[in-house]
Design a protein around this motif. Structure first.
Motif, PDB file in Angstrom:
ATOM      1  N   UNK A   1       1.121  -1.244  -7.607  1.00 28.58           N
ATOM      2  CA  UNK A   1       0.535  -0.351  -8.607  1.00 28.58           C
ATOM      3  C   UNK A   1      -0.966  -0.581  -8.728  1.00 28.58           C
ATOM      4  N   UNK A   2      -1.389  -1.835  -8.770  1.00 26.61           N
ATOM      5  CA  UNK A   2      -2.807  -2.146  -8.878  1.00 26.61           C
ATOM      6  C   UNK A   2      -3.561  -1.727  -7.617  1.00 26.61           C
ATOM      7  N   UNK A   3      -2.919  -1.844  -6.483  1.00 25.06           N
ATOM      8  CA  UNK A   3      -3.526  -1.407  -5.229  1.00 25.06           C
ATOM      9  C   UNK A   3      -3.734   0.105  -5.215  1.00 25.06           C
ATOM     10  N   UNK A   4      -2.865   0.823  -5.921  1.00 25.05           N
ATOM     11  CA  UNK A   4      -2.926   2.283  -5.948  1.00 25.05           C
ATOM     12  C   UNK A   4      -3.815   2.835  -7.058  1.00 25.05           C
TER      13      UNK A   4
ATOM     14  N   UNK B   1      -7.462  -5.675  -1.344  1.00 24.73           N
ATOM     15  CA  UNK B   1      -6.938  -4.352  -0.995  1.00 24.73           C
ATOM     16  C   UNK B   1      -7.493  -3.179  -1.793  1.00 24.73           C
ATOM     17  N   UNK B   2      -8.228  -3.446  -2.871  1.00 25.96           N
ATOM     18  CA  UNK B   2      -8.689  -2.323  -3.689  1.00 25.96           C
ATOM     19  C   UNK B   2      -9.985  -2.717  -4.400  1.00 25.96           C
ATOM     20  N   UNK B   3     -11.093  -2.640  -3.675  1.00 24.25           N
ATOM     21  CA  UNK B   3     -12.373  -3.099  -4.223  1.00 24.25           C
ATOM     22  C   UNK B   3     -12.864  -2.231  -5.377  1.00 24.25           C
ATOM     23  N   UNK B   4     -12.284  -1.018  -5.531  1.00 26.17           N
ATOM     24  CA  UNK B   4     -12.727  -0.105  -6.584  1.00 26.17           C
ATOM     25  C   UNK B   4     -11.953  -0.276  -7.894  1.00 26.17           C
TER      26      UNK B   4
ATOM     27  N   UNK C   1      -5.649 -12.243 -10.987  1.00 27.97           N
ATOM     28  CA  UNK C   1      -4.900 -11.420 -10.023  1.00 27.97           C
ATOM     29  C   UNK C   1      -5.642 -10.122  -9.722  1.00 27.97           C
ATOM     30  N   UNK C   2      -6.248  -9.540 -10.764  1.00 30.88           N
ATOM     31  CA  UNK C   2      -7.035  -8.312 -10.560  1.00 30.88           C
ATOM     32  C   UNK C   2      -8.200  -8.591  -9.616  1.00 30.88           C
ATOM     33  N   UNK C   3      -8.855  -9.740  -9.787  1.00 28.68           N
ATOM     34  CA  UNK C   3      -9.949 -10.124  -8.894  1.00 28.68           C
ATOM     35  C   UNK C   3      -9.461 -10.242  -7.452  1.00 28.68           C
ATOM     36  N   UNK C   4      -8.306 -10.850  -7.285  1.00 27.78           N
ATOM     37  CA  UNK C   4      -7.767 -11.049  -5.943  1.00 27.78           C
ATOM     38  C   UNK C   4      -7.419  -9.727  -5.283  1.00 27.78           C
ATOM     39  N   UNK C   5      -6.876  -8.794  -6.045  1.00 32.12           N
ATOM     40  CA  UNK C   5      -6.536  -7.489  -5.489  1.00 32.12           C
ATOM     41  C   UNK C   5      -7.800  -6.714  -5.130  1.00 32.12           C
TER      42      UNK C   5
ATOM     43  N   UNK D   1       0.806  -1.221   0.000  1.00 30.17           N
ATOM     44  CA  UNK D   1       0.000   0.000   0.000  1.00 30.17           C
ATOM     45  C   UNK D   1       0.842   1.276   0.000  1.00 30.17           C
ATOM     46  N   UNK D   2       2.156   1.144  -0.022  1.00 32.46           N
ATOM     47  CA  UNK D   2       3.004   2.339   0.075  1.00 32.46           C
ATOM     48  C   UNK D   2       2.860   3.270  -1.124  1.00 32.46           C
ATOM     49  N   UNK D   3       2.705   2.702  -2.308  1.00 34.01           N
ATOM     50  CA  UNK D   3       2.558   3.554  -3.480  1.00 34.01           C
ATOM     51  C   UNK D   3       1.237   4.325  -3.408  1.00 34.01           C
ATOM     52  N   UNK D   4       0.164   3.658  -3.024  1.00 34.80           N
ATOM     53  CA  UNK D   4      -1.118   4.339  -2.879  1.00 34.80           C
ATOM     54  C   UNK D   4      -1.026   5.464  -1.853  1.00 34.80           C
ATOM     55  N   UNK D   5      -0.359   5.191  -0.729  1.00 34.07           N
ATOM     56  CA  UNK D   5      -0.196   6.208   0.304  1.00 34.07           C
ATOM     57  C   UNK D   5       0.587   7.400  -0.222  1.00 34.07           C
TER      58      UNK D   5
END
Length: 267
Positions: free
Chosen positions: A142-145, A177-180, A169-173, A110-114
């Motif tokens: 990146x996907x989390x962000x 960590x990133x439902x949107x 992998x996108x489904x898992x993320x 989550x560091x990149x998103x932060x």
């Protein structure tokens, strides 16, 4: 996604050589040319997006590695590309060790998103993240962000190979960590008009993925290939080439699709 927030798009495909960096660089430039404020995040240890803007190693004193390792703030890492409305956070080869460097950090994904949500970040309309050709920490971060994923897919025989793994992998993320996170689409790249195989691959991909495939197709184009060696995006290196025209069309399509999703989110 609030109306004032930047739209974040990750460009990813675990297969190398599919036009991922070329798409990031040229789409970002095309968006900047129509007045959008754009930040490109080079999250690939090869640093090809940085090189594509003519930014040599000596100018990459503060890179995305420093941001992720929290030795520098995100605002210190942002460099102007020399193109109006377009900035970049560069990458260097030390990024290849980030998985090991952050292995014990609980917030590593989550560091990149932060960082990109920091109050010290300049205002951008779009943030484009060029991912490495693998599903590693950098791609997951990146996907989390991101709000969206754009998948460049080369028009070749094995085009669909591995795509199901990426979609999973996108489904898992989304779940973790990133439902949107949304799939913006798949863009067909390196289409060779002289080769019937390209037509067949394009048909197969559209039959399998339907509306997930974007309308714009990026052709194989010598001028796009030449541009990085001159440190200039293809859409500026030869604005009249078929590749440049295609990337401007892609920018218009991305603007329409992301604007539509944003309008739905704030209505």
């Amino acid at each position: 996604m609030q109306a004032t927030e930047a739209i974040r798009i990750s460009f990813t495909n675990q297969k190398g050589g599919v036009g991922k960096t070329t798409t990031t660089v040229n789409l970002g430039t095309a968006l900047a040319l129509v007045g959008k404020k754009v930040l490109i995040v080079d999250a690939d240890p090869q640093g090809n997006a940085s090189t594509g803007f003519g930014i040599g190693r000596a100018r990459r004193a503060v890179s995305i590695h420093d941001v992720l390792s929290q030795t520098s703030g995100v605002e210190e890492a942002i460099l102007p590309t020399g193109i109006e409305n377009l900035d970049i956070i560069t990458a260097t080869v030390d990024l290849s060790s980030i998985d090991v460097d952050l292995i014990h950090e609980k917030d590593r994904f989550s560091r990149l998103r932060t960082a990109l949500s920091s109050s010290s970040m300049p205002k951008y309309d779009y943030i484009l993240i060029d991912c490495p050709p693998s599903l590693n920490l950098l791609t997951i971060a990146a996907l989390t962000a991101s709000d969206f994923v754009l998948v460049p897919l080369q028009c070749e025989f094995f085009a669909l190979e591995g795509l199901s793994q990426l979609l999973e992998s996108i489904k898992q993320i989304r779940a973790a960590s990133n439902r949107d996170l949304k799939l913006l689409g798949v863009v067909l790249t390196m289409f060779d008009t002289r080769n019937r195989l390209s037509d067949q691959v394009a048909m197969d991909v559209r039959e399998n993925l339907g509306s997930l495939v974007l309308d714009t197709i990026i052709p194989r184009n010598v001028r796009l290939s030449e541009a990085p060696s001159h440190g200039v995006p293809g859409v500026l290196y030869d604005p009249r080439s078929v590749g440049s025209i295609a990337y401007r069309k892609l920018a218009a399509e991305v603007l329409r699709k992301t604007s539509a999703v944003r309008a739905e989110g704030v209505s």
